[in-house]
Design a protein around this motif. Sequence first.
Motif, PDB file in Angstrom:
ATOM      1  N   THR A   1      -6.085  -2.720  -7.178  1.00  0.00           N
ATOM      2  CA  THR A   1      -4.720  -3.219  -6.997  1.00  0.00           C
ATOM      3  C   THR A   1      -4.180  -3.632  -8.359  1.00  0.00           C
ATOM      4  O   THR A   1      -4.878  -4.304  -9.124  1.00  0.00           O
ATOM      5  CB  THR A   1      -4.734  -4.447  -6.049  1.00  0.00           C
TER       6      THR A   1
ATOM      7  N   ARG B   1      -1.279  -1.044  -4.338  1.00  0.00           N
ATOM      8  CA  ARG B   1      -2.567  -0.345  -4.171  1.00  0.00           C
ATOM      9  C   ARG B   1      -2.351   0.962  -3.429  1.00  0.00           C
ATOM     10  O   ARG B   1      -1.507   1.043  -2.528  1.00  0.00           O
ATOM     11  CB  ARG B   1      -3.538  -1.234  -3.387  1.00  0.00           C
TER      12      ARG B   1
ATOM     13  N   HIS C   1       0.847  -1.202   0.000  1.00  0.00           N
ATOM     14  CA  HIS C   1       0.000   0.000   0.000  1.00  0.00           C
ATOM     15  C   HIS C   1       0.873   1.239   0.000  1.00  0.00           C
ATOM     16  O   HIS C   1       1.781   1.364   0.826  1.00  0.00           O
ATOM     17  CB  HIS C   1      -0.925  -0.024   1.216  1.00  0.00           C
TER      18      HIS C   1
ATOM     19  N   SER D   1     -10.199  -5.222  -2.572  1.00  0.00           N
ATOM     20  CA  SER D   1      -9.980  -4.482  -3.824  1.00  0.00           C
ATOM     21  C   SER D   1     -10.078  -5.369  -5.069  1.00  0.00           C
ATOM     22  O   SER D   1      -9.857  -6.575  -5.014  1.00  0.00           O
ATOM     23  CB  SER D   1      -8.581  -3.852  -3.790  1.00  0.00           C
TER      24      SER D   1
END
Length: 345
Positions: free
Chosen positions: A100, A123, A70, A183
């Motif tokens: 993602t 992501r 992330h 996601s």
Amino acid sequence: MLNTQIIKTDGISIDYNDLNMAAKIIREGGLVVFPTETVYGLGGDATNASAAKKIYAAKGRPSDNPLIIHIAKPEDAEKYAFTSEVYYKLAKSFMPGPLTVILPKKDIIPFSVTGGLDSVAVRCPSHPIASKLIEATGVPLAAPSANLSGKPSPTCARHVIEDLCGRVDAIIDGGDSEIGLESTIVKLDGDSLTLLRPGAITADALRCVCASVTIAPAVLEQLREDERPLSPGMKYKHYAPTVPFVLIDGERERVIEFLKSEQKSKKCAILCYHEDMALLDNQNIIDVGNADNLESQAHILFTALRDADSFGVDIIYAHLPPKDGIGLALYNRMIRAAAHTVIKV
Ligand code: AMP
Ligand code: MG
């Protein structure tokens, strides 16, 4: 057993001292659970191989199932992966947000994060507390869903506490996850996209940016024992309650008749459309929202599965969802939670 600290927030902002404490834990190789717009993430420093090992241990996750990293801004991907024009087209339309993208990895990301693969999943979450935490740590956060492996993903702090209290250093309570499903994951191949896991960014939305979008077989079908999915996580049992979960396919009236008769003969829980609540015996039924409100059903699914599991019933039933829009993501999670058990009525 760790002494897990619970950090309260208003769901949007986080106290400055709490943020710095959480960031310090991560920089020192510890684990912090944080809220995102999809589900809660179990975060550790994605550049630290030993933090990655701790994540797998805390979840009980097989180490060949890679983690998503992330980042705070889409362009931060440059430091960790080889990007492309299509990546930036996707970023412009969908980041920050629940998308993602799998990219070839750079050396700074250890193989323990990617399950030995030479690609990395990237992501950029839109949740303000997630963004602040990533910025404050100064490193990308490797963060799978913050559940014990195999259980439904957590969509509130209560679920995380059930699964991970004593196994992580801190949990940031940010209230209910907005979307409630993980996601959308895509893999880039030149100008083409393969959808590996459906989510709130739908196949149609992706087609507006990229003409060629293929849905990976593992999204809808059960793979054979010897088949290798494009996304390693797709081969594992997932989201499963401890009792059988069965999906019912058929016209609404027939489904209701079936469920009514099951209620008479079995101890069952039902994930029920709002409009149908009054038609069934009201014991052990959970309102998942209107039949045509797939966003509500997505938002509630994981909580409903955990709650239904706690009723002490022998079986859980739900409608088989349609496969359009966010329905594809719902279908994908439900069919796997049900181990592909569908009764046609
Ligand atoms: P979770 O962390 O629980 O949201 O799951 C992450 C998902 O992303 C799993 O299904 C992984 O298999 C998938 N994933 C992560 N990295 C990669 C990668 N490099 N290639 C393919 N799939 C990936
Ligand atoms: Mg997960």
